[in-house]
Design a protein around this motif. Structure first.
Motif, PDB file in Angstrom:
ATOM      1  N   ALA A 162       0.518  -0.981  -0.159  1.00 15.20           N
ATOM      2  CA  ALA A 162       0.076  -0.280  -0.244  1.00 15.20           C
ATOM      3  C   ALA A 162       0.793   0.983  -0.349  1.00 15.20           C
ATOM      4  CB  ALA A 162      -1.072  -0.030   1.105  1.00 15.20           C
ATOM      5  N   GLU A 163       2.694   1.021   0.369  1.00 17.80           N
ATOM      6  CA  GLU A 163       3.316   2.369  -0.043  1.00 17.80           C
ATOM      7  C   GLU A 163       3.484   2.481  -1.153  1.00 17.80           C
ATOM      8  OE1 GLU A 163       5.542   1.416   4.349  1.00 17.80           O
ATOM      9  OE2 GLU A 163       5.925   0.508   2.374  1.00 17.80           O
ATOM     10  N   VAL A 164       3.880   3.670  -1.327  1.00 20.75           N
ATOM     11  CA  VAL A 164       5.059   3.705  -2.947  1.00 20.75           C
ATOM     12  C   VAL A 164       6.331   4.434  -2.485  1.00 20.75           C
ATOM     13  CG1 VAL A 164       5.020   6.130  -4.467  1.00 20.75           C
ATOM     14  CG2 VAL A 164       2.902   5.790  -3.503  1.00 20.75           C
ATOM     15  N   ASN A 165       6.352   4.211  -1.493  1.00 20.28           N
ATOM     16  CA  ASN A 165       8.108   4.079  -1.486  1.00 20.28           C
ATOM     17  C   ASN A 165       8.480   3.906   0.219  1.00 20.28           C
ATOM     18  OD1 ASN A 165       9.243   5.612  -3.179  1.00 20.28           O
ATOM     19  ND2 ASN A 165       8.690   7.775  -2.339  1.00 20.28           N
ATOM     20  N   HIS A 166       8.904   2.464   0.287  1.00 20.90           N
ATOM     21  CA  HIS A 166       9.957   1.848   1.237  1.00 20.90           C
ATOM     22  C   HIS A 166      10.645   2.011   2.390  1.00 20.90           C
ATOM     23  CE1 HIS A 166       6.786  -0.591  -0.880  1.00 20.90           C
ATOM     24  NE2 HIS A 166       7.599  -0.651  -2.298  1.00 20.90           N
ATOM     25  N   GLN A 167      10.367   2.435   3.571  1.00 18.06           N
ATOM     26  CA  GLN A 167      11.517   2.128   4.801  1.00 18.06           C
ATOM     27  C   GLN A 167      12.363   0.780   4.524  1.00 18.06           C
ATOM     28  OE1 GLN A 167       9.197   4.861   5.605  1.00 18.06           O
ATOM     29  NE2 GLN A 167      11.341   5.895   4.870  1.00 18.06           N
ATOM     30  N   GLU A 168      11.693  -0.350   4.232  1.00 15.69           N
ATOM     31  CA  GLU A 168      13.021  -1.545   4.475  1.00 15.69           C
ATOM     32  C   GLU A 168      12.141  -2.084   3.198  1.00 15.69           C
ATOM     33  OE1 GLU A 168      12.332  -4.153   7.599  1.00 15.69           O
ATOM     34  OE2 GLU A 168      10.986  -2.418   8.955  1.00 15.69           O
ATOM     35  N   TYR A 169      12.730  -2.182   2.656  1.00 14.92           N
ATOM     36  CA  TYR A 169      12.619  -2.778   1.079  1.00 14.92           C
ATOM     37  C   TYR A 169      14.226  -4.126   0.908  1.00 14.92           C
ATOM     38  CZ  TYR A 169      16.030   0.432   0.159  1.00 14.92           C
ATOM     39  OH  TYR A 169      17.201   0.836   0.443  1.00 14.92           O
ATOM     40  N   PHE A 170      13.314  -4.390  -0.463  1.00 15.35           N
ATOM     41  CA  PHE A 170      14.494  -5.826  -0.841  1.00 15.35           C
ATOM     42  C   PHE A 170      15.139  -5.568  -1.640  1.00 15.35           C
ATOM     43  CE2 PHE A 170      10.431  -8.274   0.235  1.00 15.35           C
ATOM     44  CZ  PHE A 170      11.242  -9.287   1.157  1.00 15.35           C
ATOM     45  N   LEU A 171      15.067  -4.517  -3.018  1.00 13.77           N
ATOM     46  CA  LEU A 171      15.546  -4.515  -3.802  1.00 13.77           C
ATOM     47  C   LEU A 171      15.881  -2.528  -4.017  1.00 13.77           C
ATOM     48  CD1 LEU A 171      13.712  -6.709  -6.637  1.00 13.77           C
ATOM     49  CD2 LEU A 171      15.969  -7.343  -5.915  1.00 13.77           C
ATOM     50  N   SER A 172      14.609  -2.053  -3.892  1.00 19.45           N
ATOM     51  CA  SER A 172      14.832  -0.119  -4.368  1.00 19.45           C
ATOM     52  C   SER A 172      13.996  -0.037  -3.023  1.00 19.45           C
ATOM     53  CB  SER A 172      14.674  -0.037  -5.803  1.00 19.45           C
ATOM     54  OG  SER A 172      13.480  -0.506  -6.054  1.00 19.45           O
ATOM     55  N   GLU A 173      13.385   1.418  -2.620  1.00 17.88           N
ATOM     56  CA  GLU A 173      12.687   1.813  -2.089  1.00 17.88           C
ATOM     57  C   GLU A 173      11.367   1.958  -2.860  1.00 17.88           C
ATOM     58  OE1 GLU A 173      14.154   6.653  -1.969  1.00 17.88           O
ATOM     59  OE2 GLU A 173      14.385   5.534  -0.292  1.00 17.88           O
ATOM     60  N   ASP A 174      11.256   2.063  -3.900  1.00 20.92           N
ATOM     61  CA  ASP A 174      10.320   2.079  -4.532  1.00 20.92           C
ATOM     62  C   ASP A 174       9.741   0.697  -5.323  1.00 20.92           C
ATOM     63  OD1 ASP A 174      12.095   2.282  -6.910  1.00 20.92           O
ATOM     64  OD2 ASP A 174      11.239   3.797  -7.878  1.00 20.92           O
ATOM     65  N   GLU A 175      10.123   0.388  -5.233  1.00 19.41           N
ATOM     66  CA  GLU A 175       9.964  -1.136  -5.925  1.00 19.41           C
ATOM     67  C   GLU A 175       8.157  -1.254  -5.782  1.00 19.41           C
ATOM     68  OE1 GLU A 175      12.573  -4.195  -2.767  1.00 19.41           O
ATOM     69  OE2 GLU A 175      11.191  -4.194  -1.756  1.00 19.41           O
ATOM     70  N   LYS A 176       7.657  -2.887  -6.446  1.00 20.22           N
ATOM     71  CA  LYS A 176       6.833  -2.784  -6.253  1.00 20.22           C
ATOM     72  C   LYS A 176       6.114  -4.525  -5.677  1.00 20.22           C
ATOM     73  CE  LYS A 176       5.660   0.253  -8.859  1.00 20.22           C
ATOM     74  NZ  LYS A 176       5.105   2.025  -8.910  1.00 20.22           N
ATOM     75  N   TYR A 177       4.981  -4.697  -5.494  1.00 19.39           N
ATOM     76  CA  TYR A 177       4.579  -5.950  -4.510  1.00 19.39           C
ATOM     77  C   TYR A 177       3.182  -6.727  -5.512  1.00 19.39           C
ATOM     78  CZ  TYR A 177       7.565  -4.856  -0.855  1.00 19.39           C
ATOM     79  OH  TYR A 177       8.874  -4.429  -0.563  1.00 19.39           O
ATOM     80  N   TYR A 178       3.324  -7.574  -5.741  1.00 19.44           N
ATOM     81  CA  TYR A 178       1.873  -8.391  -6.326  1.00 19.44           C
ATOM     82  C   TYR A 178       2.239 -10.049  -5.960  1.00 19.44           C
ATOM     83  CZ  TYR A 178      -0.586 -11.161  -9.983  1.00 19.44           C
ATOM     84  OH  TYR A 178      -1.847 -12.084 -10.376  1.00 19.44           O
ATOM     85  N   LEU A 179       0.567  -9.806  -5.058  1.00 21.97           N
ATOM     86  CA  LEU A 179       0.255 -11.361  -4.751  1.00 21.97           C
ATOM     87  C   LEU A 179      -0.288 -11.865  -5.745  1.00 21.97           C
ATOM     88  CD1 LEU A 179       0.038 -13.651  -2.337  1.00 21.97           C
ATOM     89  CD2 LEU A 179      -1.960 -12.549  -1.386  1.00 21.97           C
ATOM     90  N   ARG A 180      -0.306 -13.389  -6.071  1.00 22.14           N
ATOM     91  CA  ARG A 180      -1.289 -14.093  -6.238  1.00 22.14           C
ATOM     92  C   ARG A 180      -1.091 -15.314  -5.607  1.00 22.14           C
ATOM     93  NH1 ARG A 180      -2.639 -18.648  -8.541  1.00 22.14           N
ATOM     94  NH2 ARG A 180      -4.118 -19.125 -11.233  1.00 22.14           N
ATOM     95  N   SER A 181      -2.189 -15.517  -5.120  1.00 24.23           N
ATOM     96  CA  SER A 181      -2.437 -16.347  -4.372  1.00 24.23           C
ATOM     97  C   SER A 181      -2.681 -18.094  -4.326  1.00 24.23           C
ATOM     98  CB  SER A 181      -3.961 -16.781  -3.313  1.00 24.23           C
ATOM     99  OG  SER A 181      -4.899 -16.796  -4.495  1.00 24.23           O
ATOM    100  N   VAL A 182      -1.748 -18.969  -4.770  1.00 24.56           N
ATOM    101  CA  VAL A 182      -1.545 -20.026  -4.619  1.00 24.56           C
ATOM    102  C   VAL A 182      -2.064 -21.384  -3.772  1.00 24.56           C
ATOM    103  CG1 VAL A 182       0.056 -19.558  -6.453  1.00 24.56           C
ATOM    104  CG2 VAL A 182       0.974 -20.256  -3.908  1.00 24.56           C
TER     105      VAL A 182
END
Length: 305
Positions: free
Chosen positions: A80-100
């Motif tokens: 839900a955030e645009v910029n992240h305090q904590e991140y994996f790759l970059s502070e503006d990275e995008k996330y996507y969940l596709r349930s399995v």
């Protein structure tokens, strides 16, 4: 179309095999209830596997994203955030969940099993028979995330619960212009395609719709779709079997493996093309063209409007 009943859908819309946006559907309390706060506390800290990308246009062919695992409540807040305090790759990275499913190789996604608390808030429009149900896929996307153009082999409803999406669609008939690799198109940027690389793409007729919270898009099997989340949003896809159950690949948990008869036909065609290699080039060309004509004559529909 507003407030379409099951009867009207099955009588007037479904047989036409064209995408349609259905509005005013009764979807249960999810459309107002599913805030970031509610979502994070409803399903707590169970671990979810997510796609993380540094660029908005995700490409399944080149795999320009990584898979990571996060507790669900942490993931929802980050998505839900645009910029992240904590991140994996970059502070503006995008996330996507596709349930399995529990075992993604063997089990289908079913919101009732993977997200039972949230499932109680949703009333899925059952415009198909219970035994036709295949899967219900829960999806959460960061704002700006764009999914690659692809087709599925089953009919589905894309239920936009919260947030807004833009969906670009192409008819199955335009497959020759979409530069396919399996079920996916190589043309990532459908708004500004590289015309030197993909000159035929201009021939594909583009259909477009915008989904608001509470809208449901009917995507018939084989229709190509490219989805961009204009805002952080939560959606649910429901797939059902339009063909007889035995037509589908038994190992398909995602709804995107070609029907078994189609896979067999393609294997046979590959063998036929291999056989043609025994001939010199001019003969190969001549008989390949005759094969194309025969396929057109025997299998093409002539009633596309």
């Amino acid at each position: 179309l507003d407030g379409v009943t099951r009867e009207r859908f099955l009588r007037d819309i479904y047989p036409r095999r064209k995408p349609v946006v259905l509005t005013g559907m009764e979807l249960g309390p999810c459309t107002t209830k599913w805030t970031v706060d509610y979502l994070s506390q409803a399903e707590g800290s169970k671990e979810v596997k997510i796609h993380v990308s540094t660029v908005p246009q995700m490409d399944f062919l080149s795999k320009n994203f990584v898979y990571r695992t996060l507790p669900f409540d942490v993931f929802v807040r980050r998505a839900a955030e645009v910029n992240h305090q904590e991140y994996f790759l970059s502070e503006d990275e995008k996330y996507y969940l596709r349930s399995v499913g529990e075992d993604a190789r063997k089990d289908i996604a079913d919101i009732r099993k993977q997200f039972p608390v949230l499932a109680k808030d949703v009333q899925i429009p059952e415009y198909f028979e219970k035994e036709q149900f295949f899967s219900s896929v829960f999806r959460i996307s960061s704002a700006g995330l764009q999914l690659w153009t692809h087709y599925d082999v089953m009919d589905n409803f894309l239920i936009q619960v919260t947030g807004k999406k833009r969906v670009v669609l192409y008819s199955p008939r335009d497959a020759p212009y979409l530069y396919l690799s399996g079920t996916k198109s190589e043309v990532l940027d459908v708004d500004n395609p590289d015309m030197e690389k993909y000159p035929l793409f201009v021939k594909a007729k583009r259909y477009q719709c915008f989904l608001e919270a509470g809208d449901v898009l009917f995507i018939p099997a084989l229709w190509f779709h490219n989805v961009i989340s204009e805002e952080f949003g939560v959606a649910l896809n429901v797939f059902w079997k339009h063909l007889p159950a035995e037509s589908y690949d038994k190992t398909d948990t995602y709804g995107n493996k070609d029907p078994t008869a189609a896979s067999r036909a393609i294997q046979i065609l590959d063998r036929a093309l291999k056989t043609l290699e025994e001939l010199p080039e001019e003969y190969r060309d001549f008989y390949a063209r005759r094969m194309v004509l025969r396929i057109q004559e025997k299998a093409y529909r002539d009633d596309y409007g």
